[in-house]
Design an enzyme around this catalytic site. Structure first.
Site, PDB file in Angstrom:
ATOM      1  N   LYS A  10       0.817  -1.146  -0.034  1.00 19.65           N
ATOM      2  CA  LYS A  10      -0.012  -0.104   0.059  1.00 19.65           C
ATOM      3  C   LYS A  10       0.931   1.420   0.004  1.00 19.65           C
ATOM      4  O   LYS A  10       1.920   1.211   0.004  1.00 19.65           O
ATOM      5  CB  LYS A  10      -1.057  -0.223   1.089  1.00 19.65           C
ATOM      6  CG  LYS A  10      -1.883  -1.194   1.160  1.00 19.65           C
ATOM      7  CD  LYS A  10      -2.933  -1.121   2.348  1.00 19.65           C
ATOM      8  CE  LYS A  10      -4.031  -2.128   2.364  1.00 19.65           C
ATOM      9  NZ  LYS A  10      -5.011  -2.188   3.397  1.00 19.65           N
ATOM     10  N   TYR A  50     -12.506  -2.242  -3.463  1.00 16.04           N
ATOM     11  CA  TYR A  50     -13.000  -2.237  -2.010  1.00 16.04           C
ATOM     12  C   TYR A  50     -14.527  -2.112  -1.838  1.00 16.04           C
ATOM     13  O   TYR A  50     -15.401  -1.631  -1.079  1.00 16.04           O
ATOM     14  CB  TYR A  50     -12.425  -1.111  -1.285  1.00 16.04           C
ATOM     15  CG  TYR A  50     -11.128  -1.428  -0.683  1.00 16.04           C
ATOM     16  CD1 TYR A  50     -10.886  -2.550   0.190  1.00 16.04           C
ATOM     17  CD2 TYR A  50     -10.205  -0.736  -1.019  1.00 16.04           C
ATOM     18  CE1 TYR A  50      -9.387  -2.658   0.405  1.00 16.04           C
ATOM     19  CE2 TYR A  50      -8.900  -0.776  -0.791  1.00 16.04           C
ATOM     20  CZ  TYR A  50      -8.613  -1.933   0.025  1.00 16.04           C
ATOM     21  OH  TYR A  50      -7.418  -2.220   0.662  1.00 16.04           O
ATOM     22  N   ASN A 113      -2.077   0.388   6.763  1.00 16.17           N
ATOM     23  CA  ASN A 113      -1.604  -0.726   7.286  1.00 16.17           C
ATOM     24  C   ASN A 113      -0.566  -1.657   6.301  1.00 16.17           C
ATOM     25  O   ASN A 113      -0.595  -2.835   6.380  1.00 16.17           O
ATOM     26  CB  ASN A 113      -2.677  -1.578   8.037  1.00 16.17           C
ATOM     27  CG  ASN A 113      -3.677  -2.147   6.999  1.00 16.17           C
ATOM     28  OD1 ASN A 113      -3.560  -1.681   5.592  1.00 16.17           O
ATOM     29  ND2 ASN A 113      -4.542  -3.294   7.175  1.00 16.17           N
ATOM     30  N   HIS A 116      -2.272  -5.436   1.964  1.00 19.87           N
ATOM     31  CA  HIS A 116      -3.630  -6.033   1.716  1.00 19.87           C
ATOM     32  C   HIS A 116      -3.117  -7.425   1.263  1.00 19.87           C
ATOM     33  O   HIS A 116      -2.492  -7.856   0.430  1.00 19.87           O
ATOM     34  CB  HIS A 116      -4.417  -5.573   0.651  1.00 19.87           C
ATOM     35  CG  HIS A 116      -5.657  -6.252   0.186  1.00 19.87           C
ATOM     36  ND1 HIS A 116      -6.821  -6.380   0.986  1.00 19.87           N
ATOM     37  CD2 HIS A 116      -5.843  -7.454  -0.907  1.00 19.87           C
ATOM     38  CE1 HIS A 116      -7.501  -7.209   0.434  1.00 19.87           C
ATOM     39  NE2 HIS A 116      -7.098  -7.901  -0.511  1.00 19.87           N
ATOM     40  N   GLU A 127      -9.965 -10.701  -7.110  1.00 19.92           N
ATOM     41  CA  GLU A 127      -8.972  -9.720  -6.888  1.00 19.92           C
ATOM     42  C   GLU A 127      -7.999  -9.776  -8.078  1.00 19.92           C
ATOM     43  O   GLU A 127      -7.358  -8.960  -8.531  1.00 19.92           O
ATOM     44  CB  GLU A 127      -8.550  -9.789  -5.553  1.00 19.92           C
ATOM     45  CG  GLU A 127      -9.577  -9.260  -4.468  1.00 19.92           C
ATOM     46  CD  GLU A 127      -9.122  -9.339  -2.963  1.00 19.92           C
ATOM     47  OE1 GLU A 127     -10.163  -8.956  -2.251  1.00 19.92           O
ATOM     48  OE2 GLU A 127      -7.865  -9.769  -2.729  1.00 19.92           O
TER      49      GLU A 127
HETATM   50  P1  CMP Z   1      -7.533  -4.408   3.723  1.00 17.40           P
HETATM   51  O1  CMP Z   1      -6.901  -5.615   4.172  1.00 17.40           O
HETATM   52  O2  CMP Z   1      -6.897  -3.723   2.472  1.00 17.40           O
HETATM   53  O3  CMP Z   1      -9.041  -4.576   3.639  1.00 17.40           O
HETATM   54  C1  CMP Z   1      -9.915  -3.580   4.153  1.00 17.40           C
HETATM   55  C2  CMP Z   1      -9.166  -2.228   4.522  1.00 17.40           C
HETATM   56  O4  CMP Z   1     -10.023  -1.328   5.057  1.00 17.40           O
HETATM   57  C3  CMP Z   1      -8.131  -2.869   5.347  1.00 17.40           C
HETATM   58  O5  CMP Z   1      -7.211  -3.475   5.164  1.00 17.40           O
HETATM   59  C4  CMP Z   1      -7.715  -1.338   6.291  1.00 17.40           C
HETATM   60  O6  CMP Z   1      -6.650  -0.927   5.573  1.00 17.40           O
HETATM   61  C5  CMP Z   1      -9.149  -0.575   6.292  1.00 17.40           C
HETATM   62  N1  CMP Z   1      -9.582  -0.325   7.345  1.00 17.40           N
HETATM   63  C6  CMP Z   1     -10.225  -1.289   8.222  1.00 17.40           C
HETATM   64  N2  CMP Z   1     -10.710  -0.690   9.420  1.00 17.40           N
HETATM   65  C7  CMP Z   1     -10.438   0.576   9.269  1.00 17.40           C
HETATM   66  C8  CMP Z   1     -10.613   1.519  10.094  1.00 17.40           C
HETATM   67  N3  CMP Z   1     -11.375   1.543  11.393  1.00 17.40           N
HETATM   68  N4  CMP Z   1     -10.260   2.749   9.781  1.00 17.40           N
HETATM   69  C9  CMP Z   1      -9.645   3.003   8.421  1.00 17.40           C
HETATM   70  N5  CMP Z   1      -9.304   1.956   7.752  1.00 17.40           N
HETATM   71  C10 CMP Z   1      -9.862   0.595   7.990  1.00 17.40           C
END
Ligand code: CMP
Length: 139
Positions: A10, A50, A113, A116, A127
């Site tokens: 990311k 998403y 984070n 993914h 995906e």
């Molecule tokens: P990902 O595995 O890419 O799938 C959905 C994404 O939403 C997740 O990782 C996080 O990066 C994001 N996400 C999940 N919970 C939150 C949150 N509370 N606030 C902001 N982003 C979130």
């Protein structure tokens, strides 16, 4: 069984020049990177990717973040690759991620984070197909 999973490195990670560092963790875990490209995700691509989170309060922020800088999209292959990569990534919230996981090592927050990974075989197939054609995946 040998599986394929979809991965994204990311914007928070690409911005800090951590592509190679993340790939090192992936490869050390025995996963093979069988496709990889660096792209700037469009708003449309991020919204499609998403779509299941569309109703969540963080949806707008998530799309904004994913389009804020380049990402590296990947296909990872290996024995039980889907579950294995989820282990390698660690918990969504880096504060809860286990030692040695990508998110423990590098993630900034629950939103930013670093990586993914697909959560199931069906989503992995969808995906992968969103970002790669068959001839771009070389096992
Ligand atoms: P990902 O595995 O890419 O799938 C959905 C994404 O939403 C997740 O990782 C996080 O990066 C994001 N996400 C999940 N919970 C939150 C949150 N509370 N606030 C902001 N982003 C979130």
């Amino acid at each position: 069984a040998i599986e394929r999973t979809f991965s994204i490195i990311k914007p928070d990670a690409t911005e800090r020049n951590l592509t190679g560092a993340v790939n090192a963790v992936i490869e050390k875990a025995g996963l093979r990177i069988v496709a990889q490209k660096r792209i700037r995700m469009t708003k449309e691509q991020a919204e499609t990717f998403y779509a299941v989170h569309k109703a969540r309060p963080f949806f707008g922020e998530l799309v904004e973040f994913m389009t804020s800088a380049p990402v590296v999209v990947q296909v990872l292959e290996g024995e039980g690759a889907i579950a294995k990569y989820r282990e390698v990534m660690g918990a969504t919230d880096p504060a809860k991620a286990a030692e040695g996981t990508v998110r423990k090592l590098y993630a900034k927050s629950i939103g930013e984070n670093s990586v993914h990974g697909s959560d199931a075989p069906e989503t992995a197939a969808i995906e992968i197909a969103q970002f790669f054609s068959g001839n771009e995946i070389v096992g």
